[in-house]
Design an enzyme around this catalytic site. Structure first.
Site, PDB file in Angstrom:
ATOM      1  N   ASP A   3       0.908  -1.212  -0.051  1.00  0.00           N
ATOM      2  CA  ASP A   3      -0.078  -0.124  -0.150  1.00  0.00           C
ATOM      3  C   ASP A   3       0.868   1.244  -0.203  1.00  0.00           C
ATOM      4  OD1 ASP A   3      -1.885  -2.026   0.412  1.00  0.00           O
ATOM      5  OD2 ASP A   3      -2.506  -1.295   2.206  1.00  0.00           O
ATOM      6  N   ASP A   9     -16.141  -4.113  -0.827  1.00  0.00           N
ATOM      7  CA  ASP A   9     -15.645  -3.693   0.571  1.00  0.00           C
ATOM      8  C   ASP A   9     -16.942  -3.676   1.423  1.00  0.00           C
ATOM      9  OD1 ASP A   9     -13.391  -3.096  -0.685  1.00  0.00           O
ATOM     10  OD2 ASP A   9     -13.497  -1.049  -0.812  1.00  0.00           O
TER      11      ASP A   9
END
Length: 239
Positions: free
Chosen positions: A8, A129
């Site tokens: 990330d 998500d």
């Protein structure tokens, strides 16, 4: 089952967030160095998230990501801030193997069909998500309907795979919630990669036994709570 360490990237640095909050970022340094480390330890590929893109700075980190994608020559899936067909095409043309479209796929579902027709479904992953059974979009702030219904819709539009992230447990290093994963796997036929809460070889084994195609390891991996070789062994047992 495949294992994808997360890389990330926020402001050019490798970070891990807790519950998706940038103010809770732990900084780990050079993303390329981490990418090479995970590959040296046997990772099946890389799960790259352009967090600056997710927070509205779409092209930030682009050169960095392109460079280490070329250097590593490994399977790479990428998400974060993909808001248009053009954004996705830019990454795919730059060498990313699979793009992950989440919020924009809910706002504009036909984008999935367009990308699948142009690049092939195997290069298009719809991101789901979910919190308490609801898809969450716009930085996990707004509910947008049943995660199972969206999964079926994305599959019907041509997404070749799904990324399921359980927002309730993401970044907490407290283990997975297997029930929503098994419910999802029962509803779709495309491969499902799971992210969120994976903190032990036991979690990996549970996902493998449930039929998940892959797992993304993030916070627990960087914090040393789980070692990549152990996760790989659990993922590939019985093969």
């Amino acid at each position: 089952m495949e294992i994808y360490p997360a890389v990330d990237i926020l402001d050019g640095r490798c970070v891990q967030l807790v519950q998706g909050r940038p103010e809770a970022a732990t900084v780990y340094g050079d993303p390329a160095a981490w990418a090479h480390r995970w590959l040296d330890e046997g990772a099946d590929g890389l799960h790259v998230v352009n967090l600056d893109g997710a927070f509205g700075r779409a092209r930030k980190n682009a050169d960095l990501i392109r460079a280490f994608t070329r250097e590593t020559e490994t399977f790479t899936e990428l998400g974060g801030g993909i808001r248009s067909v053009e954004d996705a095409a830019g990454w795919l043309d730059a060498g990313v193997d699979r793009v992950i479209v989440s919020t924009q796929a809910v706002r504009e579902p036909e984008m999935i069909r367009t990308l699948a027709e142009e690049f092939g479904g195997e290069r298009v992953m719809a991101g789901i998500d979910a919190r308490a059974g609801e898809v969450m979009i716009e930085g996990w702030e707004r509910p947008a309907g049943s995660y199972l219904s969206w999964a079926e819709r994305f599959e019907s539009l041509g997404a070749g795979s799904l990324l399921y992230t359980n927002v309730d447990v993401e970044g907490l290093q407290q283990g997975i919630a297997i029930e929503p994963v098994t419910e999802l796997l029962a509803r779709v036929k495309v491969p499902v990669v799971v992210s969120g809460g994976i903190s032990s070889p036991g979690d990996v084994a549970a996902l493998r036994d449930a039929g998940a195609a892959g797992a993304v390891l993030g916070s627990a991996l960087y914090a040393g709570k789980v070692r990549l070789p152990e996760a790989m062994e659990a993922a590939h047992a019985n093969e």
